[in-house]
Design a protein around this motif. Structure first.
Motif, PDB file in Angstrom:
ATOM      1  N   ILE A 329       0.874  -1.175   0.000  1.00  0.00           N
ATOM      2  CA  ILE A 329       0.000   0.000   0.000  1.00  0.00           C
ATOM      3  C   ILE A 329       0.907   1.220   0.000  1.00  0.00           C
ATOM      4  O   ILE A 329       1.791   1.341   0.851  1.00  0.00           O
ATOM      5  CB  ILE A 329      -0.929   0.039   1.226  1.00  0.00           C
ATOM      6  CG1 ILE A 329      -1.845  -1.183   1.252  1.00  0.00           C
ATOM      7  CG2 ILE A 329      -1.752   1.318   1.242  1.00  0.00           C
ATOM      8  CD1 ILE A 329      -2.680  -1.311   2.526  1.00  0.00           C
ATOM      9  N   PHE A 346      -2.238  -1.477  -3.446  1.00  0.00           N
ATOM     10  CA  PHE A 346      -3.232  -0.408  -3.517  1.00  0.00           C
ATOM     11  C   PHE A 346      -2.562   0.953  -3.375  1.00  0.00           C
ATOM     12  O   PHE A 346      -1.563   1.104  -2.664  1.00  0.00           O
ATOM     13  CB  PHE A 346      -4.270  -0.577  -2.400  1.00  0.00           C
ATOM     14  CG  PHE A 346      -5.061  -1.851  -2.494  1.00  0.00           C
ATOM     15  CD1 PHE A 346      -6.251  -1.890  -3.203  1.00  0.00           C
ATOM     16  CD2 PHE A 346      -4.601  -3.014  -1.885  1.00  0.00           C
ATOM     17  CE1 PHE A 346      -6.989  -3.063  -3.294  1.00  0.00           C
ATOM     18  CE2 PHE A 346      -5.323  -4.201  -1.968  1.00  0.00           C
ATOM     19  CZ  PHE A 346      -6.521  -4.213  -2.680  1.00  0.00           C
ATOM     20  N   VAL A 348      -3.314   4.852  -2.159  1.00  0.00           N
ATOM     21  CA  VAL A 348      -4.230   5.714  -1.411  1.00  0.00           C
ATOM     22  C   VAL A 348      -3.722   7.148  -1.513  1.00  0.00           C
ATOM     23  O   VAL A 348      -2.542   7.387  -1.744  1.00  0.00           O
ATOM     24  CB  VAL A 348      -4.351   5.285   0.066  1.00  0.00           C
ATOM     25  CG1 VAL A 348      -4.867   3.870   0.168  1.00  0.00           C
ATOM     26  CG2 VAL A 348      -3.026   5.420   0.792  1.00  0.00           C
ATOM     27  N   GLN A 355      -8.394   6.134   4.582  1.00  0.00           N
ATOM     28  CA  GLN A 355      -8.414   5.245   3.426  1.00  0.00           C
ATOM     29  C   GLN A 355      -7.366   4.146   3.572  1.00  0.00           C
ATOM     30  O   GLN A 355      -7.605   2.988   3.196  1.00  0.00           O
ATOM     31  CB  GLN A 355      -8.157   6.047   2.137  1.00  0.00           C
ATOM     32  CG  GLN A 355      -8.294   5.220   0.864  1.00  0.00           C
ATOM     33  CD  GLN A 355      -7.937   6.012  -0.394  1.00  0.00           C
ATOM     34  OE1 GLN A 355      -7.528   7.174  -0.315  1.00  0.00           O
ATOM     35  NE2 GLN A 355      -8.080   5.389  -1.546  1.00  0.00           N
ATOM     36  N   LYS A 358      -8.624   1.393   5.946  1.00  0.00           N
ATOM     37  CA  LYS A 358      -9.655   0.602   5.272  1.00  0.00           C
ATOM     38  C   LYS A 358      -9.022  -0.391   4.301  1.00  0.00           C
ATOM     39  O   LYS A 358      -9.460  -1.542   4.189  1.00  0.00           O
ATOM     40  CB  LYS A 358     -10.613   1.520   4.513  1.00  0.00           C
ATOM     41  CG  LYS A 358     -11.582   2.286   5.398  1.00  0.00           C
ATOM     42  CD  LYS A 358     -12.497   3.176   4.567  1.00  0.00           C
ATOM     43  CE  LYS A 358     -13.473   3.963   5.451  1.00  0.00           C
ATOM     44  NZ  LYS A 358     -14.340   4.864   4.647  1.00  0.00           N
ATOM     45  N   THR A 359      -7.993   0.059   3.615  1.00  0.00           N
ATOM     46  CA  THR A 359      -7.308  -0.812   2.651  1.00  0.00           C
ATOM     47  C   THR A 359      -6.544  -1.910   3.371  1.00  0.00           C
ATOM     48  O   THR A 359      -6.516  -3.071   2.928  1.00  0.00           O
ATOM     49  CB  THR A 359      -6.353   0.020   1.769  1.00  0.00           C
ATOM     50  OG1 THR A 359      -7.055   1.131   1.222  1.00  0.00           O
ATOM     51  CG2 THR A 359      -5.785  -0.815   0.641  1.00  0.00           C
ATOM     52  N   LYS A 362      -8.979  -4.480   4.334  1.00  0.00           N
ATOM     53  CA  LYS A 362      -9.405  -5.260   3.165  1.00  0.00           C
ATOM     54  C   LYS A 362      -8.443  -6.425   2.943  1.00  0.00           C
ATOM     55  O   LYS A 362      -8.870  -7.574   2.737  1.00  0.00           O
ATOM     56  CB  LYS A 362      -9.446  -4.362   1.919  1.00  0.00           C
ATOM     57  CG  LYS A 362      -9.761  -5.082   0.612  1.00  0.00           C
ATOM     58  CD  LYS A 362      -9.786  -4.105  -0.561  1.00  0.00           C
ATOM     59  CE  LYS A 362      -9.915  -4.817  -1.896  1.00  0.00           C
ATOM     60  NZ  LYS A 362     -11.200  -5.540  -2.042  1.00  0.00           N
TER      61      LYS A 362
END
Length: 409
Positions: A329, A346, A348, A355, A358-359, A362
């Motif tokens: 991330i 990911f 962000v 965010q 949250k990632t 996930k």
């Protein structure tokens, strides 16, 4: 061919390892190679030239601190070095970092214009086209597109305590760094390549060669790391940096620690002793390690690698995490976002910890295993250092052929 590389260090740090690894590959292929460096001790390189000495370094650093004339010290050291270059008579010269308190860019680039041999210059930062700083993202400053002055980062590397000489530095760099007929620029990321085309270096050919890593070391590496730190039932969020500071996102990990759950923990690698004292209880701090096998084991043990960098070119930490099967991330910063795709990590928005968490959750819900195979495949396909360094050697040969330079082994 006879190749010469010039960099601040040799065999240490990311740029120093790139230089020594290219050197090793050149020798293995039957070419002649020398690495010139200015600081520290050379490692993993059997044919080097040391530029200057400790006194030269300290005087150059002092000139930078007082007068903001970084790159314009080390005159005697550079003159002596140029004589050695003439004696060696390389067919091609590869520049890496020419900042770092060790070489005089005025003398060096005027010599290169006279020498008139093919030059490759890998830009590992933005220093070449600014009046002072090596990165401008953190300050959100784009004066370099027109003309640097009144630098908002005067006290950042290369630090000047008293004088802001960014206007004159910009003028001098523009004059010195342009007008080399046989210069080719290399950037590790598309991001930096696009910036170059907005700078006074825009007329040069720019080739993108991504950074590479040693895949014989950075690969899934089981260990007792979790057991050793009593993390056997924890979800590990990992951060790694060569030097933790604001622009690397140190403070974001401190804030993130306030948001994580009891079954989650943060591990940060590369911390100084003073930084270790600032950590809350739910962050495990590890000092900088030169043991790459240990680092691979930590990457493998982690569930996710979080890189909240605020400015970066093409961070090898992302690549190392991927190669060990750990999804990444990253903040939407520089070339960092180019290291991953939607199957390996990911992106962000910069500074958006809501965010980010949250990632992280996930990945926690889906499981690291969903991403690991894709991460390893991406690292093996795109970031094998042997392939990347071979691209450099092929670029050497291409430019030598283009300019009709003899290529004899």
């Amino acid at each position: 061919m006879k190749a010469l590389q010039i960099n601040t260090v040799c065999g240490t740090g990311s740029t120093g390892r790139i230089a020594s690894d290219i050197h090793k590959m050149l020798i293995e292929q039957g070419h002649e190679s020398v690495v010139a460096y200015g600081r520290g001790t050379a490692y993993n390189c059997d044919n080097t030239i040391k530029i200057g000495n400790n006194l030269d370094f300290y005087i150059h650093a002092l000139k930078t601190r007082i007068l903001d004339e970084h790159g314009f010290g080390s005159k005697n050291a550079t003159r002596k070095f140029i004589e050695r270059v003439k004696n060696y008579n390389p067919d091609i010269i590869h520049l890496h970092n020419v900042h770092g308190y060790y070489i005089n860019i005025d003398l060096l680039f005027n010599f290169l214009k006279e020498y008139n041999k093919p030059i490759i210059w890998t830009l590992h930062s933005c220093w070449a086209f600014t009046g002072h700083c090596s990165h401008f993202d953190y300050a959100n400053c784009y004066k370099w597109e027109t003309h640097c002055q009144k630098c908002p980062q005067k006290t950042s590397f290369p630090k000047s305590i008293f004088i802001d000489n960014s206007y004159n530095n910009f003028e001098k760099k523009k004059k010195l760094f342009t007008g080399l007929d046989k210069l080719t620029l290399v950037t590790p990321s598309e991001w930096l390549a696009k910036l170059v085309k907005r700078s006074f270096l825009k007329d040069y050919t720019v080739k993108v060669i991504n950074n590479g890593i040693d895949l014989s070391v950075f690969k899934p590496s089981p260990s007792n790391f979790r057991k050793r730190y009593n993390l056997e039932n924890k979800f590990i969020i990992l951060g790694v940096a060569n030097k933790w500071e604001k622009r690397k996102g140190f403070e974001y990990f401190i804030e993130l620690s306030k948001l994580i759950e009891p079954d989650e923990t943060i591990v940060m690698v590369g911390l100084s002793k003073s930084a270790l004292k600032q950590l809350p209880k739910n962050i495990i701090g590890i000092t900088r390690t030169n043991n790459v096998q240990e680092l691979a084991e930590i990457y493998t043990s982690a569930d996710v690698f979080f890189n909240p960098t605020l400015e970066d070119n093409f961070p090898t930490t992302n690549l190392e995490a991927l190669a060990c099967g750990t999804p990444v991330i990253t903040f939407n910063t520089g070339g960092s976002i180019e290291t991953i795709d939607d199957t390996t990590g990911f992106i962000v928005e910069k500074g958006d910890l809501e965010q980010a968490i949250k990632t992280i959750r996930k990945i926690k819900t889906e499981g690291k295993e969903k991403y690991s195979e894709s991460c390893i495949k991406r690292a093996n396909k795109y970031y094998n250092k042997n392939n990347k360094f071979q691209e450099y050697i092929e670029l050497y040969e291409e430019r030598m052929n283009e300019f009709n330079v003899s290529n004899q082994i």
